[in-house]
Design a protein around this motif. Structure first.
Motif, short mmCIF file in Angstrom:
data_model
loop_
_atom_site.label_atom_id
_atom_site.label_comp_id
_atom_site.label_asym_id
_atom_site.label_seq_id
_atom_site.Cartn_x
_atom_site.Cartn_y
_atom_site.Cartn_z
N ASN A 98 0.86 -1.17 0.00
CA ASN A 98 0.00 0.00 0.00
C ASN A 98 0.90 1.23 0.00
N ASP A 99 1.03 1.88 -1.15
CA ASP A 99 2.07 2.89 -1.32
C ASP A 99 1.49 4.28 -1.52
N VAL A 100 1.72 5.16 -0.54
CA VAL A 100 1.22 6.53 -0.64
C VAL A 100 1.89 7.30 -1.77
N ARG A 101 3.03 6.80 -2.25
CA ARG A 101 3.75 7.47 -3.33
C ARG A 101 3.50 6.80 -4.69
N GLY A 102 2.51 5.93 -4.75
CA GLY A 102 2.05 5.38 -6.02
C GLY A 102 3.05 4.50 -6.75
N LEU A 103 3.95 3.83 -6.03
CA LEU A 103 5.00 2.99 -6.64
C LEU A 103 5.87 3.79 -7.61
N ALA A 104 6.08 5.06 -7.29
CA ALA A 104 6.87 5.92 -8.16
C ALA A 104 8.32 6.09 -7.69
N GLU A 105 8.64 5.62 -6.49
CA GLU A 105 10.02 5.71 -6.02
C GLU A 105 10.89 4.70 -6.75
N ASP A 106 12.19 4.96 -6.77
CA ASP A 106 13.12 4.10 -7.50
C ASP A 106 13.00 2.64 -7.06
N GLY A 107 12.74 1.76 -8.01
CA GLY A 107 12.72 0.33 -7.75
C GLY A 107 11.46 -0.22 -7.14
N ALA A 108 10.52 0.64 -6.72
CA ALA A 108 9.34 0.16 -6.00
C ALA A 108 8.45 -0.71 -6.89
N LEU A 109 8.16 -0.24 -8.07
CA LEU A 109 7.28 -1.00 -8.97
C LEU A 109 7.92 -2.34 -9.35
N ALA A 110 9.20 -2.32 -9.67
CA ALA A 110 9.90 -3.56 -10.01
C ALA A 110 9.88 -4.54 -8.85
N ALA A 111 10.02 -4.04 -7.62
CA ALA A 111 10.03 -4.92 -6.45
C ALA A 111 8.67 -5.58 -6.26
N VAL A 112 7.58 -4.86 -6.49
CA VAL A 112 6.24 -5.44 -6.38
C VAL A 112 6.04 -6.53 -7.43
N ILE A 113 6.50 -6.26 -8.64
CA ILE A 113 6.35 -7.24 -9.72
C ILE A 113 7.17 -8.49 -9.42
N GLU A 114 8.40 -8.30 -8.96
CA GLU A 114 9.25 -9.45 -8.61
C GLU A 114 8.61 -10.31 -7.53
N ALA A 115 7.92 -9.69 -6.61
CA ALA A 115 7.30 -10.41 -5.50
C ALA A 115 5.94 -10.99 -5.87
N ASP A 116 5.43 -10.64 -7.04
CA ASP A 116 4.11 -11.08 -7.49
C ASP A 116 3.03 -10.68 -6.47
N ALA A 117 3.16 -9.46 -5.96
CA ALA A 117 2.23 -8.96 -4.94
C ALA A 117 1.15 -8.09 -5.57
N ALA A 118 0.07 -7.89 -4.83
CA ALA A 118 -0.92 -6.90 -5.18
C ALA A 118 -0.42 -5.53 -4.72
N ALA A 119 -1.07 -4.47 -5.20
CA ALA A 119 -0.62 -3.13 -4.82
C ALA A 119 -1.76 -2.14 -4.83
N CYS A 120 -1.70 -1.20 -3.90
CA CYS A 120 -2.60 -0.05 -3.90
C CYS A 120 -1.76 1.18 -4.20
N VAL A 121 -2.15 1.92 -5.24
CA VAL A 121 -1.45 3.15 -5.60
C VAL A 121 -2.31 4.34 -5.18
N MET A 122 -1.68 5.29 -4.51
CA MET A 122 -2.40 6.43 -3.94
C MET A 122 -1.95 7.73 -4.58
N HIS A 123 -2.84 8.71 -4.57
CA HIS A 123 -2.50 10.06 -5.02
C HIS A 123 -2.05 10.91 -3.83
N MET A 124 -0.95 11.62 -4.02
CA MET A 124 -0.49 12.59 -3.03
C MET A 124 0.07 13.79 -3.77
#
Length: 263
Positions: A98-124
């Protein structure tokens, strides 16, 4: 979604669940009270908060995820923006980020994909340290929607399936009271590729401002009223501190609209 802050400085419950045992006990209590998701956070993102070193966030979060996973099969979410914390949390048993920064930080999106996890992207708008200084929008609904569409598109382009994504308009994250009320008014119309909407308004200062009374009772009353409103309008996940009371509001809302008939 029950909130479990394992931090010393979160605005509502900071310092209450800073050991593994107290955190797990609180999670189990929320599960008994009706939580279907436990959201574990090791970094406060309240207005004015400063970032926590990754090592400290890992030390706060990972042991709790491990212990809760050993104890329960509840769906575990971790509230983080850091790739290292994402990887370690998912390896320990977390199901969603659950990412308040919308998986926009360096490596965050790739890490979620590698883990095969679900994700919540938020607007801030802005960053926690300064986001409430002077938030401005020409069209808060349109701008929040456009950002969430962009982040969902970025996730899909990187290889995530649509079914793994949840969206959050980010109440109180770079929004004034008027902006928050506009978003709440339109919450049932927020359609980001049909993805489930998560609403997090629990105990927020928007209610202290609205009621001109900054006490916890007023904040909780506003939170429960918003939960009732949102549940009637199809919001899928309500992030809250007061799980039993919120679950009752959701049950009532669904019973009234006949989605959850009673008797």
């Amino acid at each position: 979604m029950g909130v479990l802050n394992v931090t010393p400085d979160s605005f509502s419950d900071g310092g209450r669940y800073t050991t593994r045992d107290t955190a797990v006990a609180r999670a189990l209590e929320m599960i008994d009270n009706g939580a279907r998701i436990i959201d574990i956070g090791g970094e406060s993102t309240r207005p004015g908060a400063t970032p926590v070193p990754v090592e400290e966030e890992l030390a706060r979060v990972v042991p709790v995820v491990e212990a809760l996973r050993e104890t329960s099969d509840v769906f575990i979410s971790v509230d983080t923006s850091q790739a290292e914390v994402i990887r370690a949390s998912c390896a320990a048993g977390a199901d969603m980020i659950n990412d308040v920064r919308g998986l926009a930080e360096d490596g965050a999106l790739a890490a979620v994909i590698e883990a095969d996890a679900a994700a919540c992207v938020m607007h801030m708008q802005g960053r926690p340290a300064t986001m409430q200084a002077e938030p401005r929008y020409a069209d808060v609904i349109g701008e929040v929607s456009a950002y969430l569409h962009e982040r969902v598109a970025a996730c899909r382009a990187a290889g995530m399936t649509l079914e793994r994504l949840v969206v959050d308009p980010g109440f109180g994250f770079g929004k004034s009271l008027a902006h928050n009320l506009d978003l709440l008014r339109a919450i049932g119309e927020l359609d980001i590729e049909g993805r489930p909407v998560l609403m997090g308004v629990s105990r927020k200062s928007m209610f202290a401002k609205l009621f001109e009374s900054d006490d916890m009772g007023s904040r909780i009353n506003g939170s429960l009223g918003a939960a009732f409103w949102a549940a009637q309008r199809g919001v899928s996940i309500i992030r809250c501190h007061d799980v039993r009371e919120t679950a009752q509001m959701v049950r009532l809302a669904r019973a009234i609209v006949a989605d959850d008939p009673v008797g």
